[in-house]
Write a protein that holds these residues in place. Structure first.
Motif, PDB file in Angstrom:
ATOM      1  N   SER A 261       0.831  -1.210   0.000  1.00 16.81           N
ATOM      2  CA  SER A 261       0.000   0.000   0.000  1.00 16.81           C
ATOM      3  C   SER A 261       0.864   1.258   0.000  1.00 16.81           C
ATOM      4  N   ARG A 262       1.930   1.240   0.785  1.00 16.10           N
ATOM      5  CA  ARG A 262       2.834   2.388   0.840  1.00 16.10           C
ATOM      6  C   ARG A 262       3.488   2.639  -0.506  1.00 16.10           C
ATOM      7  N   PHE A 263       3.968   1.582  -1.146  1.00 12.13           N
ATOM      8  CA  PHE A 263       4.598   1.724  -2.454  1.00 12.13           C
ATOM      9  C   PHE A 263       3.598   2.257  -3.477  1.00 12.13           C
ATOM     10  N   THR A 264       2.387   1.689  -3.468  1.00 11.87           N
ATOM     11  CA  THR A 264       1.363   2.118  -4.436  1.00 11.87           C
ATOM     12  C   THR A 264       1.011   3.581  -4.238  1.00 11.87           C
ATOM     13  N   ALA A 265       0.919   4.032  -2.991  1.00  6.94           N
ATOM     14  CA  ALA A 265       0.619   5.437  -2.721  1.00  6.94           C
ATOM     15  C   ALA A 265       1.744   6.358  -3.211  1.00  6.94           C
ATOM     16  N   LEU A 266       2.984   5.895  -3.106  1.00  8.16           N
ATOM     17  CA  LEU A 266       4.125   6.717  -3.514  1.00  8.16           C
ATOM     18  C   LEU A 266       4.343   6.708  -5.019  1.00  8.16           C
ATOM     19  N   ARG A 267       4.134   5.567  -5.661  1.00  6.64           N
ATOM     20  CA  ARG A 267       4.495   5.432  -7.076  1.00  6.64           C
ATOM     21  C   ARG A 267       3.304   5.360  -8.015  1.00  6.64           C
ATOM     22  N   GLY A 268       2.106   5.171  -7.465  1.00 11.34           N
ATOM     23  CA  GLY A 268       0.925   5.141  -8.309  1.00 11.34           C
ATOM     24  C   GLY A 268       0.653   3.795  -8.955  1.00 11.34           C
ATOM     25  N   HIS A 269       1.391   2.780  -8.611  1.00 11.54           N
ATOM     26  CA  HIS A 269       1.168   1.430  -9.133  1.00 11.54           C
ATOM     27  C   HIS A 269       1.744   0.428  -8.148  1.00 11.54           C
ATOM     28  N   ALA A 270       1.310  -0.827  -8.280  1.00 17.84           N
ATOM     29  CA  ALA A 270       1.792  -1.873  -7.377  1.00 17.84           C
ATOM     30  C   ALA A 270       3.255  -2.199  -7.677  1.00 17.84           C
ATOM     31  N   PRO A 271       3.987  -2.727  -6.720  1.00 18.70           N
ATOM     32  CA  PRO A 271       5.396  -3.072  -6.968  1.00 18.70           C
ATOM     33  C   PRO A 271       5.534  -4.120  -8.070  1.00 18.70           C
ATOM     34  N   GLN A 272       6.474  -3.898  -8.975  1.00 13.49           N
ATOM     35  CA  GLN A 272       6.743  -4.846 -10.048  1.00 13.49           C
ATOM     36  C   GLN A 272       8.223  -5.211 -10.097  1.00 13.49           C
ATOM     37  N   HIS A 273       8.924  -4.883  -9.051  1.00 17.46           N
ATOM     38  CA  HIS A 273      10.366  -5.118  -8.988  1.00 17.46           C
ATOM     39  C   HIS A 273      10.650  -6.622  -8.907  1.00 17.46           C
ATOM     40  N   PRO A 274      11.754  -7.104  -9.523  1.00  9.81           N
ATOM     41  CA  PRO A 274      12.092  -8.536  -9.441  1.00  9.81           C
ATOM     42  C   PRO A 274      12.282  -9.037  -8.012  1.00  9.81           C
ATOM     43  N   LEU A 275      12.598  -8.131  -7.082  1.00 13.14           N
ATOM     44  CA  LEU A 275      12.827  -8.538  -5.700  1.00 13.14           C
ATOM     45  C   LEU A 275      11.552  -8.535  -4.852  1.00 13.14           C
ATOM     46  N   TYR A 276      10.429  -8.146  -5.442  1.00 13.50           N
ATOM     47  CA  TYR A 276       9.224  -7.979  -4.621  1.00 13.50           C
ATOM     48  C   TYR A 276       8.761  -9.300  -4.016  1.00 13.50           C
ATOM     49  N   GLN A 277       8.754 -10.379  -4.813  1.00 13.91           N
ATOM     50  CA  GLN A 277       8.305 -11.672  -4.268  1.00 13.91           C
ATOM     51  C   GLN A 277       9.199 -12.117  -3.121  1.00 13.91           C
ATOM     52  N   ALA A 278      10.511 -11.938  -3.299  1.00 18.93           N
ATOM     53  CA  ALA A 278      11.441 -12.316  -2.232  1.00 18.93           C
ATOM     54  C   ALA A 278      11.227 -11.457  -0.999  1.00 18.93           C
ATOM     55  N   CYS A 279      10.946 -10.178  -1.201  1.00 18.57           N
ATOM     56  CA  CYS A 279      10.693  -9.274  -0.082  1.00 18.57           C
ATOM     57  C   CYS A 279       9.447  -9.718   0.679  1.00 18.57           C
TER      58      CYS A 279
END
Length: 367
Positions: A261-279
């Motif tokens: 939610s924090r990332f989406t509020a800051l960037r306007g979209h859901a995280p799509q980074h390759p490390l997101y699943q690992a995070c």
């Protein structure tokens, strides 16, 4: 030529024959009923002698000196009462804070038939995700029956606004960690996904030490465990100018946004980074205070008894009180398997995590 019998005589013979047949049938039925009664009596005698199916007196390996060491004195008596065992549960403590040593021991000595279980913290799973050479177990082969899980919270002073400095990738954020691949790994990953350059400040193993370093300006961000990230503590930190940036894992306090939610509020979209699943997987693992697991080869009937016992233990007053004390929630039943599966990213996520660690670790070691 034989003369036919007179009608009266024939009737007499038929009546006599029927009487014989009826008597024989009744005699046979009586013998069968008597034999059946004898068999039922024998079965009842066996049932009275043989006790209900039980689990061999289990041994619970207590992995590490963190959450499991606190949960074991409560869970062992609870399961001893809710599980049909032929003796009390024996505790077997092991050294090491992160639980890797105990998990290795569980893996090496267990074949699913000796009644040994493992009470392990999520930090052992974090170590497995990183590919640590100390790990000699496969947590995906475990059968979880009980979880105590909370949501760590990331607190500090960080400017997440986009700037030229951020775009060129030179926006360092000092993160208090015990070790770079320890339980604070999700925060390092989250900062990377947010286009920061995390700089781990190692050797800070407790929340008190982390908060002290934050107040002294030695670090910019700390990851607080669930028992430290209480609303009152977060309010005190807010008055000192430190913001609760986001929660990791499944949060219970709706006033703190989760990382997605924090990332989406800051960037306007859901995280799509390759490390997101690992995070996400590492964050869920880091939030596990204690997990009670069985080996993969545990017979289904025995697994079912353990799961039923876990559901009964979860509502006992001493268990719910301990969960409240440490800011966690207890998970049993079908939800355990679903949650446990979420700890493992797909292969691309695991490879991305280990590649990222291989690239960053030399710089972290050299300072």
């Amino acid at each position: 030529m034989t003369r036919p019998l007179p009608p009266a005589t024939r009737r007499s013979v038929l009546r006599a024959s029927l009487s014989l047949i009826t008597g024989a049938t009744a005699l046979t039925a009586g013998v069968a009923r008597a034999a059946q009664a004898d068999r039922l009596a024998d079965l009842q005698t066996i049932a009275d002698i043989r006790p209900a199916p039980t689990v061999v007196a289990p041994t619970m390996i207590v992995a590490g000196t963190s959450g499991p060491a606190l949960w074991a004195p409560v869970l062992a008596p609870a399961f001893s009462e809710t599980l049909p065992t032929d003796g009390a549960i024996t505790l077997q403590p092991t050294a090491g804070r992160d639980g890797v040593t105990g998990a290795n021991k569980f893996e090496s000595q267990n074949a699913g038939e000796n009644g040994t279980t493992l009470l392990v913290p999520g930090t052992a799973i974090v170590a497995a995700l990183t590919g640590s050479s100390r790990v000699h177990f496969d947590y995906q082969r475990w059968l979880p029956v009980f979880l105590s899980i909370g949501s760590p919270v990331v607190v500090g002073r960080v400017d997440f606004r986009r700037s030229l400095r951020m775009l060129i990738g030179d926006h360092p954020v000092r993160v208090a960690v015990s070790t770079p691949d320890g339980p604070e790994l999700p925060t390092l990953l989250a900062m990377t996904i947010l286009s920061m350059r995390p700089v781990p400040v190692s050797g800070i193993a407790s929340s008190a030490a982390a908060l002290d370093a934050l107040r002294k300006g030695e670090v910019d961000v700390v990851q607080l465990p669930p028992d430290a990230a209480r609303p009152a503590m977060l309010q005190d930190l807010a008055r000192e100018g430190f913001e609760a940036l986001f929660a990791l894992g499944q949060q219970t306090d709706s006033t703190v946004p989760d990382f997605t939610s924090r990332f989406t509020a800051l960037r306007g979209h859901a995280p799509q980074h390759p490390l997101y699943q690992a995070c996400y997987g590492a964050a869920m693992a880091a939030g596990i205070d204690a997990a009670l697991v069985l080996p993969m080869l545990t017979p289904p009937a025995q697994t079912a008894r353990w799961r039923h016992a876990a559901q009964l233990a979860a509502v006992r007053p001493e268990v719910t009180a301990l969960a409240r004390q440490y800011g966690t929630r207890v998970v049993t039943g079908p939800d355990v398997a679903t949650l446990f599966r979420s700890l493992t990213p797909d292969l691309s996520g695991v490879l991305a995590l280990r590649r990222w660690l291989a690239e960053r670790s030399p710089g972290w070691r050299s300072g």
